[in-house]
Design a protein around this motif. Structure first.
Motif, short mmCIF file in Angstrom:
data_model
loop_
_atom_site.label_atom_id
_atom_site.label_comp_id
_atom_site.label_asym_id
_atom_site.label_seq_id
_atom_site.Cartn_x
_atom_site.Cartn_y
_atom_site.Cartn_z
N VAL A 41 -3.01 15.04 1.40
CA VAL A 41 -4.43 15.22 1.71
C VAL A 41 -4.80 14.23 2.81
N LEU A 42 -5.52 14.69 3.81
CA LEU A 42 -6.03 13.81 4.86
C LEU A 42 -7.45 13.39 4.50
N VAL A 43 -7.67 12.08 4.43
CA VAL A 43 -8.97 11.54 4.03
C VAL A 43 -9.59 10.79 5.20
N ARG A 44 -10.84 11.13 5.52
CA ARG A 44 -11.62 10.34 6.48
C ARG A 44 -12.25 9.20 5.69
N LEU A 45 -11.82 7.98 5.97
CA LEU A 45 -12.24 6.84 5.17
C LEU A 45 -13.68 6.43 5.47
N ARG A 46 -14.39 6.13 4.40
CA ARG A 46 -15.75 5.61 4.52
C ARG A 46 -15.83 4.14 4.11
N ALA A 47 -14.83 3.68 3.36
CA ALA A 47 -14.79 2.27 2.94
C ALA A 47 -13.36 1.92 2.56
N ALA A 48 -13.02 0.65 2.74
CA ALA A 48 -11.70 0.14 2.36
C ALA A 48 -11.88 -1.12 1.52
N GLY A 49 -11.06 -1.25 0.48
CA GLY A 49 -11.11 -2.44 -0.36
C GLY A 49 -10.27 -3.56 0.23
N LEU A 50 -10.68 -4.79 -0.04
CA LEU A 50 -9.93 -5.97 0.39
C LEU A 50 -9.40 -6.67 -0.85
N ASN A 51 -8.08 -6.84 -0.92
CA ASN A 51 -7.43 -7.46 -2.07
C ASN A 51 -6.62 -8.68 -1.64
N PRO A 52 -6.33 -9.59 -2.57
CA PRO A 52 -5.50 -10.76 -2.22
C PRO A 52 -4.16 -10.39 -1.60
N ILE A 53 -3.57 -9.26 -2.02
CA ILE A 53 -2.29 -8.85 -1.44
C ILE A 53 -2.42 -8.63 0.06
N ASP A 54 -3.59 -8.19 0.52
CA ASP A 54 -3.80 -7.96 1.95
C ASP A 54 -3.72 -9.27 2.73
N THR A 55 -4.36 -10.31 2.21
CA THR A 55 -4.34 -11.59 2.91
C THR A 55 -2.95 -12.21 2.89
N LYS A 56 -2.22 -12.00 1.80
CA LYS A 56 -0.85 -12.53 1.72
C LYS A 56 0.07 -11.82 2.71
N LEU A 57 -0.05 -10.51 2.81
CA LEU A 57 0.79 -9.76 3.75
C LEU A 57 0.44 -10.10 5.19
N ARG A 58 -0.85 -10.28 5.46
CA ARG A 58 -1.25 -10.66 6.81
C ARG A 58 -0.68 -12.03 7.18
N ALA A 59 -0.65 -12.95 6.22
CA ALA A 59 -0.18 -14.31 6.49
C ALA A 59 1.34 -14.41 6.52
N ARG A 60 2.03 -13.62 5.69
CA ARG A 60 3.47 -13.78 5.51
C ARG A 60 4.30 -12.63 6.06
N GLY A 61 3.67 -11.48 6.31
CA GLY A 61 4.41 -10.31 6.77
C GLY A 61 4.50 -9.25 5.69
N THR A 62 4.69 -8.01 6.10
CA THR A 62 4.74 -6.89 5.17
C THR A 62 6.15 -6.70 4.63
N PHE A 63 6.29 -5.72 3.74
CA PHE A 63 7.59 -5.41 3.16
C PHE A 63 8.47 -4.61 4.13
N TYR A 64 7.87 -4.14 5.22
CA TYR A 64 8.60 -3.36 6.21
C TYR A 64 8.32 -3.96 7.59
#
Length: 243
Positions: A41-64
């Motif tokens: 399903v293609l979703v046009r986003l209206r809002a996105a959640g911010l979680n601690p995992i996001d800040t950790k991945l931004r600081a340390r890098g993603t799994f890919y």
């Protein structure tokens, strides 16, 4: 694929190429995702959640790390823009929310669009705004799996929830009460104590002012709780064992 209008080929997204401080995040036009299987399903986003995992991945890098640019965000809410031929539960125009992507593989929710398999979508409750719905999935999944799937919490049991006013903790308090359990939770201030009492907490411990283990043992008449849910970790984990 079913859609009501021509789909965009580019979209705006918040991306980063290399890990670092928040300054590495940039607004950029990138190719819009497209439906690849009949159950997507293609979703046009209206809002996105911010979680601690996001800040950790931004600081340390993603799994890919080789897949750049990275688009973070696993929680989102929006409106169905198009559906695959095999999608039965959703149609164009439905308001939905979900937890999917954002770990470096598939595109996350810091973008205009996301493609999500129908298994991971749910209809957004009418009582919730898009922002409220986007803030819910990951914390709900974490608390639900911990208390119900792993902890096997039952009605009448006593449960200790650390950091009951936190993102996951305040959901855990409510889920435990929904299950019919008695809830003791730890908080750092009177303001937070009042908040968790409103959520239904039966006993509230101001952990900065008292010994948590002593308070829990007193609450349970020396027997200890049936289940403890630690969202803090570190020293708190070791302090929890005697309780």
């Amino acid at each position: 694929m079913k859609a009501t209008r021509e789909l965009k080929t580019l979209m705006k997204a918040i991306v980063f190429e290399t890990p670092g401080s928040p300054s590495v995040l940039k607004a950029q036009d990138i190719p819009a995702p497209t439906i690849q299987t009949e159950t997507e399903v293609l979703v046009r986003l209206r809002a996105a959640g911010l979680n601690p995992i996001d800040t950790k991945l931004r600081a340390r890098g993603t799994f890919y790390p080789d897949k750049t640019p990275h688009v973070l965000g696993c929680d989102g809410a929006g409106v169905v823009e198009a559906v695959g031929a095999g999608v039965q539960s959703f149609q164009v125009g439905d308001e939905v929310f979900f937890c999917n992507g954002g770990l470096g593989g598939s595109i996350g929710t810091y973008a205009e669009f996301a493609v999500v398999d129908q298994r991971f979508l749910a209809i957004k409750p009418a009582a919730l705004s898009f922002a409220e719905a986007a803030a819910a999935p990951l914390v709900l999944i974490t608390a639900w799996e911990s208390l119900y799937d792993r902890g096997r919490l039952q009605a009448g049991q006593k449960v200790l929830v650390h950091a009951g006013a936190g993102g996951v903790g305040h959901v855990a308090v409510q889920l435990a009460k929904l299950q019919g359990a008695e809830v003791c939770t730890t908080v750092s201030s009177e303001e937070k104590a009042n908040f968790v009492k409103q959520l239904g907490a039966d006993s509230v411990i101001l952990y900065k002012n008292t010994d948590v283990v002593d308070e829990v043992l007193a609450w349970t008449q020396g027997e200890g709780v049936d289940l403890a849910f630690d969202t803090v970790g570190g020293e708190t984990f070791y302090q929890t064992i005697p309780a």
